[in-house]
Motif scaffolding. Structure first.
Motif, PDB file in Angstrom:
ATOM      1  N   SER A  72      31.966-106.200 -28.461  1.00 13.91           N
ATOM      2  CA  SER A  72      31.114-105.945 -29.628  1.00 13.91           C
ATOM      3  C   SER A  72      29.886-105.126 -29.238  1.00 13.91           C
ATOM      4  O   SER A  72      29.425-104.266 -30.010  1.00 13.91           O
ATOM      5  CB  SER A  72      30.691-107.266 -30.280  1.00 13.91           C
ATOM      6  OG  SER A  72      29.809-107.995 -29.443  1.00 13.91           O
ATOM      7  N   ASP A 111      30.998-101.589 -28.789  1.00 10.88           N
ATOM      8  CA  ASP A 111      31.231-100.987 -30.107  1.00 10.88           C
ATOM      9  C   ASP A 111      29.923-100.526 -30.745  1.00 10.88           C
ATOM     10  O   ASP A 111      29.880 -99.491 -31.436  1.00 10.88           O
ATOM     11  CB  ASP A 111      31.935-101.981 -31.031  1.00 10.88           C
ATOM     12  CG  ASP A 111      33.415-102.143 -30.697  1.00 10.88           C
ATOM     13  OD1 ASP A 111      33.954-101.257 -29.995  1.00 10.88           O
ATOM     14  OD2 ASP A 111      34.014-103.156 -31.114  1.00 10.88           O
ATOM     15  N   ARG A 129      29.150 -97.294 -29.217  1.00  6.47           N
ATOM     16  CA  ARG A 129      30.104 -96.288 -29.674  1.00  6.47           C
ATOM     17  C   ARG A 129      29.755 -95.829 -31.094  1.00  6.47           C
ATOM     18  O   ARG A 129      29.765 -94.615 -31.389  1.00  6.47           O
ATOM     19  CB  ARG A 129      31.522 -96.848 -29.620  1.00  6.47           C
ATOM     20  CG  ARG A 129      32.598 -95.848 -30.063  1.00  6.47           C
ATOM     21  CD  ARG A 129      33.982 -96.452 -30.053  1.00  6.47           C
ATOM     22  NE  ARG A 129      34.428 -96.779 -28.699  1.00  6.47           N
ATOM     23  CZ  ARG A 129      34.530 -98.006 -28.217  1.00  6.47           C
ATOM     24  NH1 ARG A 129      34.228 -99.054 -28.975  1.00  6.47           N
ATOM     25  NH2 ARG A 129      34.944 -98.204 -26.981  1.00  6.47           N
ATOM     26  N   GLN A 130      29.456 -96.772 -31.986  1.00  4.77           N
ATOM     27  CA  GLN A 130      29.149 -96.434 -33.372  1.00  4.77           C
ATOM     28  C   GLN A 130      27.866 -95.608 -33.479  1.00  4.77           C
ATOM     29  O   GLN A 130      27.708 -94.810 -34.413  1.00  4.77           O
ATOM     30  CB  GLN A 130      29.038 -97.707 -34.201  1.00  4.77           C
ATOM     31  CG  GLN A 130      30.370 -98.422 -34.395  1.00  4.77           C
ATOM     32  CD  GLN A 130      30.211 -99.810 -35.001  1.00  4.77           C
ATOM     33  OE1 GLN A 130      29.122-100.169 -35.447  1.00  4.77           O
ATOM     34  NE2 GLN A 130      31.293-100.585 -35.013  1.00  4.77           N
TER      35      GLN A 130
END
Length: 518
Positions: free
Chosen positions: A260, A263, A266-267
């Motif tokens: 998480s 992520d 990454r986002q």
């Protein structure tokens, strides 16, 4: 005669792939104790810790022993769990090991490892209990504190945070407590290699000279280590500081949590600015590569070894002020860089301030000097000698007499329990009944039994015989009861005879009346 006393140290963990802070601190302490003791390290399995301890000259014994997390968490079912542990075969094996080897002292590492302390104290072996974690404060913390108080002779904390729960419930025990923060052997960190290690590591990670590498290190990455606050800080800081890069070092034991966090990066479109190394046992190849270290622990740390290591390696350190971390930051003049626990905004503000500073090198140099004064080897050895002096002055060798829930008294001799034939036999052997200590039946059952002690005409006291007067009274009662029983039977026979006679008499009268009517 042995030239040095023997010390058995117990570690609750011995990982194959990495080493925890508690293992590092125990390994360091064992190396410091080798001039004073023949040291044996007892581990649940072989691994990183046992290999390095053996290289240092410490004997290794493998003995699986269950740990007790409720002791650390202050949970209500602590005593029920320990009672269940005593019924296991590994507890019997632990008792047998200690009784057979009979070390002069036992060192228990961490607050989740009570069974060695319990077994040692019941066998009359002095116990040093090292508290590496800050026990959680709950309505049941008193149970944990009482257990540590009962099964230790000396309580040693690596920070004031680790000692605080014991002081809360047992303020009079200060003479048995002491503070012994960890230290380090600078030669094992190879300081002459730091500059070359910095260049090599940064080249391998594609970190350029102008980049500011902000690090996060944890032997195991899970929620309480503050990985998510670190990622949130990194995403925010990266937007304003294009030269900021981020390195995560640690084993992601909570994989969904780790994923998480990745992520989130990454986002935000920042994944290329992150690096990850799962584990590196040669920390002198990691810390030099950093420009700044973040230690955002969300739980009360027993000490915070990662922060101390950052200071030793001349790095600016920013941390959440959790438990022992707050103590380290205060002791080294870094109070302004100790942010309230969970305050991500405060973390971001301190990182921003550091990255705009043009003198991170000077900050790191000052940190290393302050760490040396507060936690260096000289300071550590002064405190260690105080502990050894406490142990020498307090240890008294006495015959070890024990009993379980039954009345049998035993002498523990060479790992074997020898039963006395009676309390009189205890006195005849020159001992006092005041020396008898009551221990758990599980410990009694775990030990082999030897020849009885005392004159053969004296029966072994199992169970305790009733006094002579009581036996006479018992026989008198039995005679009276027997006579009452026999008398009752005679009366019953007479009553039955009279009833039969009355029945026959009634039948005769009825026949006479029938004849008269006819």
């Amino acid at each position: 005669m042995r030239s040095k006393p023997r010390l058995f140290a117990f570690s609750h963990i011995c990982s194959h792939s990495y080493i925890t802070g508690a293992e590092k601190l125990l390994l360091f302490m064992l190396k410091e104790l080798l001039p004073y003791f023949h040291c044996t390290l007892v581990v649940p399995n072989t691994g990183y810790l046992s290999v390095h301890a053996a290289k240092a000259g410490v004997a290794i014994t493998v003995q699986p022993i269950p740990i007790s997390v409720p002791l650390y968490l202050g949970q209500s079912h602590l005593m029920d769990e320990l009672h269940e542990f005593r019924s296991r075969s590994d507890y019997a094996a632990l008792v047998h090991l200690l009784a057979e080897q009979r070390p002069d002292a036992v060192l228990v590492n961490t607050s989740v490892h009570p069974m060695p302390a319990i077994a040692a104290k019941e066998l009359g072996i002095p116990v040093v209990w090292m508290l590496m974690e800050a026990i959680r404060l709950t309505p049941y913390t008193s149970l944990s504190a009482a257990l540590i108080e009962r099964y230790s002779d000396w309580i040693v904390g690596i920070s004031e945070s680790t000692l605080q729960p014991i002081k809360m419930f047992f303020p009079h025990l200060t003479h048995r407590m002491m503070l012994l923060p960890p230290s380090w052997h600078i030669d094992t960190l190879h300081p002459a290699s730091w500059l070359a290690n910095r260049e090599n590591r940064r080249n391998r990670l594609a970190i350029k000279h102008q980049h500011k590498l902000i690090g996060f290190i944890a032997s195991s990455i899970y929620e309480n280590k503050g990985f998510i606050p670190y990622i949130k800080m990194a995403v925010d800081v990266a937007a304003r500081h294009p030269n900021a890069m981020f390195l995560v070092v640690g084993n992601p034991v909570d994989r969904p949590l780790f994923d998480s966090g990745i992520d989130m990066a990454r986002q935000a479109g920042l994944l290329e600015r992150f690096r990850w190394i799962q584990f590196e046992d040669q920390i002198e190849t990691i810390y030099p590569a950093f420009d700044l270290l973040i230690v955002p622990s969300l739980t009360a740390e027993g000490f915070g070894l990662t922060a101390l290591e950052g200071l030793i390696f001349k790095k600016p350190v920013i941390a959440f002020a959790s438990g022992g971390l707050a103590e380290i930051m205060a002791a080294t003049g870094n109070t302004t860089n100790a942010v309230p626990v969970g305050d991500v905004g405060g973390l971001i503000a301190r990182v921003d301030a550091m990255l705009t500073s043009t003198d991170l090198y000077a900050i790191g140099e000052r940190n290393a000097h302050a760490a040396e004064i507060a936690y260096g080897l000289t300071a550590y050895r002064v405190k260690l000698l105080r502990l050894l002096d406490m142990m020498r002055r307090s240890t008294v060798t006495v015959p070890h007499l024990v009993r379980g829930s039954l009345s049998v008294i035993y002498l523990l001799e060479g790992g074997v329990l020898r039963p006395f034939r009676s309390e009189a036999a205890v006195l005849e052997a020159g001992y006092s009944l005041d020396q008898v200590m009551e221990i758990d039946d599980a410990t009694i059952d775990a030990l082999p039994k030897g020849e009885p002690i005392g004159r053969s005409e004296l029966p072994i006291a199992l169970p305790t015989p009733a006094p002579p007067m009581a036996r006479q009274l018992s026989r008198s009662r039995r005679r009276r009861q027997s006579s009452r029983t026999q008398g009752g039977k005679s009366r019953n026979r007479k009553s039955k005879g009279r009833a039969a006679a009355r029945k026959r008499s009634g039948s005769s009268r009825k026949r006479v009346r029938r004849k008269r009517r006819s």
